[in-house]
Structures are given as structure tokens and as C-alpha cells.
Design a protein around this motif. Structure first.
Motif, short mmCIF file in Angstrom:
data_model
loop_
_atom_site.label_atom_id
_atom_site.label_comp_id
_atom_site.label_asym_id
_atom_site.label_seq_id
_atom_site.Cartn_x
_atom_site.Cartn_y
_atom_site.Cartn_z
N THR A 192 -6.43 -7.84 13.79
CA THR A 192 -5.24 -8.70 13.90
C THR A 192 -3.99 -7.89 13.61
OG1 THR A 192 -6.55 -10.60 13.23
CG2 THR A 192 -4.17 -10.82 13.07
N ASN A 193 -4.03 -7.07 12.56
CA ASN A 193 -2.89 -6.23 12.22
C ASN A 193 -2.54 -5.27 13.35
OD1 ASN A 193 -2.60 -7.43 9.74
ND2 ASN A 193 -3.55 -5.77 8.59
N ILE A 194 -3.53 -4.62 13.92
CA ILE A 194 -3.28 -3.67 15.01
C ILE A 194 -2.70 -4.41 16.22
CG2 ILE A 194 -4.34 -2.08 16.65
CD1 ILE A 194 -6.38 -1.38 14.44
N ALA A 195 -3.27 -5.56 16.56
CA ALA A 195 -2.79 -6.33 17.70
C ALA A 195 -1.34 -6.78 17.50
CB ALA A 195 -3.68 -7.53 17.95
N ASP A 196 -0.96 -7.03 16.26
CA ASP A 196 0.41 -7.47 15.95
C ASP A 196 1.35 -6.30 15.67
OD1 ASP A 196 -0.46 -10.07 16.22
OD2 ASP A 196 -0.71 -10.40 14.05
N GLY A 197 0.84 -5.07 15.76
CA GLY A 197 1.67 -3.90 15.50
C GLY A 197 1.90 -3.63 14.03
N GLU A 198 1.04 -4.18 13.19
CA GLU A 198 1.16 -4.00 11.74
C GLU A 198 0.33 -2.81 11.29
OE1 GLU A 198 3.17 -5.85 9.86
OE2 GLU A 198 3.78 -7.03 11.60
N VAL A 199 0.27 -2.63 9.97
CA VAL A 199 -0.41 -1.48 9.37
C VAL A 199 -1.94 -1.65 9.43
CG1 VAL A 199 -0.38 -2.41 7.03
CG2 VAL A 199 -0.42 0.04 7.35
N TYR A 200 -2.64 -0.53 9.63
CA TYR A 200 -4.10 -0.49 9.55
C TYR A 200 -4.44 0.05 8.17
CZ TYR A 200 -8.89 1.07 10.15
OH TYR A 200 -10.23 1.27 9.98
N GLY A 201 -5.25 -0.66 7.43
CA GLY A 201 -5.57 -0.15 6.10
C GLY A 201 -6.46 -1.05 5.29
N THR A 202 -6.07 -1.24 4.03
CA THR A 202 -6.89 -1.97 3.07
C THR A 202 -6.70 -3.48 3.23
OG1 THR A 202 -5.17 -2.01 1.38
CG2 THR A 202 -6.62 -0.09 1.41
N LEU A 203 -7.54 -4.24 2.55
CA LEU A 203 -7.41 -5.70 2.58
C LEU A 203 -6.12 -6.17 1.91
CD1 LEU A 203 -11.08 -6.80 1.85
CD2 LEU A 203 -9.91 -6.76 4.05
N GLU A 204 -5.55 -5.32 1.07
CA GLU A 204 -4.29 -5.66 0.39
C GLU A 204 -3.09 -5.35 1.26
OE1 GLU A 204 -6.59 -3.57 -1.19
OE2 GLU A 204 -7.51 -5.20 -2.31
N GLY A 205 -3.30 -4.80 2.45
CA GLY A 205 -2.19 -4.49 3.35
C GLY A 205 -1.59 -3.12 3.18
N LEU A 206 -2.24 -2.25 2.41
CA LEU A 206 -1.74 -0.90 2.22
C LEU A 206 -2.32 0.03 3.28
CD1 LEU A 206 -2.28 -0.73 -1.64
CD2 LEU A 206 -0.14 -1.16 -0.43
N PRO A 207 -1.54 0.95 3.83
CA PRO A 207 -2.07 1.85 4.85
C PRO A 207 -3.17 2.74 4.28
CG PRO A 207 0.23 2.39 4.32
CD PRO A 207 -0.14 1.19 3.52
N SER A 208 -4.17 3.00 5.09
CA SER A 208 -5.30 3.82 4.64
C SER A 208 -6.00 4.45 5.84
CB SER A 208 -6.30 2.97 3.87
OG SER A 208 -7.43 3.74 3.51
#
Length: 84
Positions: free
Chosen positions: A44-60
Motif C-alpha cells: 500500500t505504501n509503495i502504491a501510494d508513493g510512501e516509504v518502504y520499511g518497518t511497520l512503524e513507518g520508518l524506512p528500512s
């Protein structure tokens, strides 16, 4: 039964017993990591152009992005309704 086959079965049995012992011994308290939630949130994050990472929303870069990237393509064209 051949000696080689008996050795393979014994090795399989030892491996199975070790895994079973770990499952029974390991603590299950607290939050358990769920792959399907992780994949869905990152897709969902990738499709929305958001960050790919942890469940907390931190990039990883800890996990490979292949499957979430594939799901994000599906989500992009279906607005995520493919799962509903």
C-alpha cells in the motif's frame, strides 16, 4: 531399507524434533510479526508513493521489496480492492 535412507530419515526426525522443541519453548507474548500485514502495508505504501520499511513507518532495507512491489502494482490498478 538402505542405510542412506535410514540416515536421511533420522536427520529429518532430528530436525523436526528441534523445530518442534523451539516452537514449544519460545515465548509468544507480545506482538507477533505477521508477514501478510507487513506485505500489505508496504505494498500500500509503495502504491501510494510512501516509504518502504518497518511497520512503524520508518524506512528500512532489512527485507527484500520484491513481493510488496509486485502487490503494489496490483493495488495501483485495483485501489487495493483485489483483496476485499
Amino acid at each position: 531399507m538402505s542405510l542412506e535412507r535410514r540416515r536421511l530419515l533420522a536427520l529429518f526426525g532430528v530436525g523436526l524434533a528441534l523445530r518442534l522443541a523451539w516452537v514449544l519453548w519460545a515465548s509468544r507474548d507480545g506482538f507477533s510479526f505477521n508477514d501478510s500485514i507487513f506485505y500489505h502495508l508496504n505494498a500500500t505504501n509503495i502504491a501510494d508513493g510512501e516509504v518502504y520499511g518497518t511497520l512503524e513507518g520508518l524506512p528500512s532495507a532489512r527485507w527484500p521489496p520484491g513481493y510488496p512491489a509486485l502487490l503494489s502494482v496490483v493495488y495501483h490498478f485495483t485501489d487495493g480492492s483485489a483483496l476485499s
